[in-house]
Design a protein around this motif. Structure first.
Motif, PDB file in Angstrom:
ATOM      1  N   THR A  84      -4.515   3.451  -3.016  1.00  0.00           N
ATOM      2  CA  THR A  84      -5.295   2.325  -2.499  1.00  0.00           C
ATOM      3  C   THR A  84      -5.320   1.177  -3.498  1.00  0.00           C
ATOM      4  O   THR A  84      -5.198   0.000  -3.125  1.00  0.00           O
ATOM      5  N   ASP A  85      -5.471   1.509  -4.771  1.00  0.00           N
ATOM      6  CA  ASP A  85      -5.420   0.469  -5.802  1.00  0.00           C
ATOM      7  C   ASP A  85      -4.046  -0.183  -5.861  1.00  0.00           C
ATOM      8  O   ASP A  85      -3.933  -1.397  -6.080  1.00  0.00           O
ATOM      9  N   CYS A 103      -2.073  -0.588  -3.343  1.00  0.00           N
ATOM     10  CA  CYS A 103      -1.965  -1.473  -2.179  1.00  0.00           C
ATOM     11  C   CYS A 103      -2.645  -2.821  -2.434  1.00  0.00           C
ATOM     12  O   CYS A 103      -2.301  -3.817  -1.777  1.00  0.00           O
ATOM     13  N   ARG A 104      -3.592  -2.850  -3.363  1.00  0.00           N
ATOM     14  CA  ARG A 104      -4.223  -4.136  -3.704  1.00  0.00           C
ATOM     15  C   ARG A 104      -3.330  -4.972  -4.602  1.00  0.00           C
ATOM     16  O   ARG A 104      -3.668  -6.125  -4.893  1.00  0.00           O
ATOM     17  N   ARG A 105      -2.227  -4.406  -5.068  1.00  0.00           N
ATOM     18  CA  ARG A 105      -1.249  -5.138  -5.881  1.00  0.00           C
ATOM     19  C   ARG A 105       0.066  -5.187  -5.106  1.00  0.00           C
ATOM     20  O   ARG A 105       0.929  -4.340  -5.277  1.00  0.00           O
ATOM     21  N   PRO A 106       0.207  -6.142  -4.205  1.00  0.00           N
ATOM     22  CA  PRO A 106       1.374  -6.144  -3.298  1.00  0.00           C
ATOM     23  C   PRO A 106       2.716  -6.147  -4.031  1.00  0.00           C
ATOM     24  O   PRO A 106       3.662  -5.496  -3.584  1.00  0.00           O
ATOM     25  N   ARG A 107       2.786  -6.865  -5.138  1.00  0.00           N
ATOM     26  CA  ARG A 107       4.063  -6.924  -5.853  1.00  0.00           C
ATOM     27  C   ARG A 107       4.443  -5.554  -6.408  1.00  0.00           C
ATOM     28  O   ARG A 107       5.583  -5.109  -6.249  1.00  0.00           O
ATOM     29  N   ASP A 108       3.472  -4.883  -7.060  1.00  0.00           N
ATOM     30  CA  ASP A 108       3.762  -3.549  -7.596  1.00  0.00           C
ATOM     31  C   ASP A 108       4.046  -2.556  -6.473  1.00  0.00           C
ATOM     32  O   ASP A 108       4.887  -1.662  -6.626  1.00  0.00           O
ATOM     33  N   LEU A 109       3.343  -2.706  -5.343  1.00  0.00           N
ATOM     34  CA  LEU A 109       3.593  -1.811  -4.208  1.00  0.00           C
ATOM     35  C   LEU A 109       5.007  -1.994  -3.682  1.00  0.00           C
ATOM     36  O   LEU A 109       5.713  -1.003  -3.416  1.00  0.00           O
ATOM     37  N   LEU A 110       5.440  -3.245  -3.543  1.00  0.00           N
ATOM     38  CA  LEU A 110       6.796  -3.496  -3.055  1.00  0.00           C
ATOM     39  C   LEU A 110       7.839  -2.963  -4.032  1.00  0.00           C
ATOM     40  O   LEU A 110       8.838  -2.352  -3.622  1.00  0.00           O
ATOM     41  N   THR A 164       7.469  -0.476  -6.185  1.00  0.00           N
ATOM     42  CA  THR A 164       7.440   0.987  -6.172  1.00  0.00           C
ATOM     43  C   THR A 164       8.157   1.551  -4.955  1.00  0.00           C
ATOM     44  O   THR A 164       8.978   2.476  -5.064  1.00  0.00           O
TER      45      THR A 164
END
Length: 342
Positions: free
Chosen positions: A226-227, A229-236, A238
């Protein structure tokens, strides 16, 4: 008087070990011994494999080496290295820190070597957690980052499989073959024992799933995702890097099949072979064996057989793929471990 007495005290010598009593060696010596035993085990395993190839039932596979298209080997090595680079990028995204790419890639080689002796990816998780702690992350946050990385791998692989099938996936040959084999297997199973097994296993699986969902480890992983997902760049980063690790191995698997002339596969079958790898690797990973040894090879050969490739060429392609992408990085992992320690 007390000062003089204090100044004239003689240092008490350290107690010497009693004759015949063995003392534990220092930690550094213990690590050297463990490394020697690990290297010895790898050498013994390689020797046993060589004997099986030359003397056992794998002799036809060894004789087929002379007919391989070895011009594909540099591309296989490059894709293998790219797989570990993508793994390092995915770990950087999950951790949310600009970790050095070279050192993080070396850590992935070490993690892969640890995975050869531990089931379920526990060795890689321990190595990556230790690496993040050494890079300054607190232990709870490092453990959550590694758990998030493992959780993110499932949706990334599903997205990759959907993309491969959407692009054609070999004109649906893989899905058609899997459907035919699943229908044939379902027709061979007697209905009554199947219903009894389903009535017992399904409630047990639901109960186990509910307990696992309430565990602290799953809670931390969900909170970490969930954390993320609050960082869209890191989520993309990953998700893309996690999919890249699987895609690199899928393309390497396809090239391994193309390297076997008897497989009668061509460049037009590239997407089909990648889809076969995704399905076979997922089936092999479902068996909790260290590194999926045995189960992954069987599943990949079965996936190629479902496409109409004969068992002999399928086995040759799988052995080439696993030798380059699975076993060859182990010595690099041992060397990387010593480099990271220094």
């Amino acid at each position: 008087m007390n000062t003089i007495a204090a100044g004239t005290e003689r240092a008490v010598p350290a107690e010497l070990p009693e004759p015949g009593v063995r003392t534990a060696p220092p930690p550094a010596v213990q690590r050297i011994h463990r490394a020697r035993w690990t290297i010895l085990g790898v050498l013994l395993a390689g020797t046993a494999t060589a004997l099986m190839v030359t003397l056992g039932p794998l002799r036809p596979a060894a004789s087929a080496l002379g007919h391989m298209r070895w011009e594909f080997l540099p591309a296989l090595i490059l894709l293998c290295l790219l797989h570990y680079v993508f793994s390092a990028i995915a770990l950087r995204g999950a951790a949310g820190r600009p970790l050095p790419l070279v050192a993080t890639t070396l850590a992935q080689f070490t993690a892969s070597a640890a995975n050869r002796i531990t089931p379920g990816g526990l060795g890689a998780a321990a190595v990556n957690t230790r690496y993040l702690v050494c890079r300054g992350l607190p232990l709870p946050r490092a453990a959550v980052a590694v758990a998030v990385l493992q959780v993110a791998g499932a949706p990334a692989d599903l997205l990759l499989l959907g993309a491969v099938l959407a692009l054609g996936g070999g004109n649906g040959r893989m899905l058609d073959a899997l459907g035919e084999h699943a229908a044939h297997a379902a027709g061979l199973l007697p209905p009554l024992p199947l219903l009894v097994a389903g009535g017992v296993l399904l409630p047990a699986a639901v109960l186990w799933g509910r307990r696992a969902a309430r565990s602290a480890a799953v809670g931390r992983a969900v909170a970490g995702f969930t954390d993320l997902c609050r960082r869209p760049r890191d989520l993309l980063v990953t998700l893309a890097a996690s999919a890249g690790t699987t895609l690199a191995l899928g393309v390497a698997f396809a090239l391994s099949v193309l390297a076997v002339p008897a497989a009668a596969a061509g460049p037009a079958d590239l997407l089909t072979l990648v889809a076969a790898y995704l399905v076979g690797a997922a089936a092999g990973a479902a068996v909790p064996l260290p590194g999926g040894v045995g189960s992954t090879e069987t599943a990949l050969v079965a996936a190629l057989a479902a496409l109409g490739i004969e068992a002999g060429p399928a086995l040759h392609a799988v052995l080439l793929f696993r030798a380059v992408t699975f076993w060859a990085p182990v010595p690099l992992g041992l060397v990387s471990c010593r480099t990271l320690r220094r």
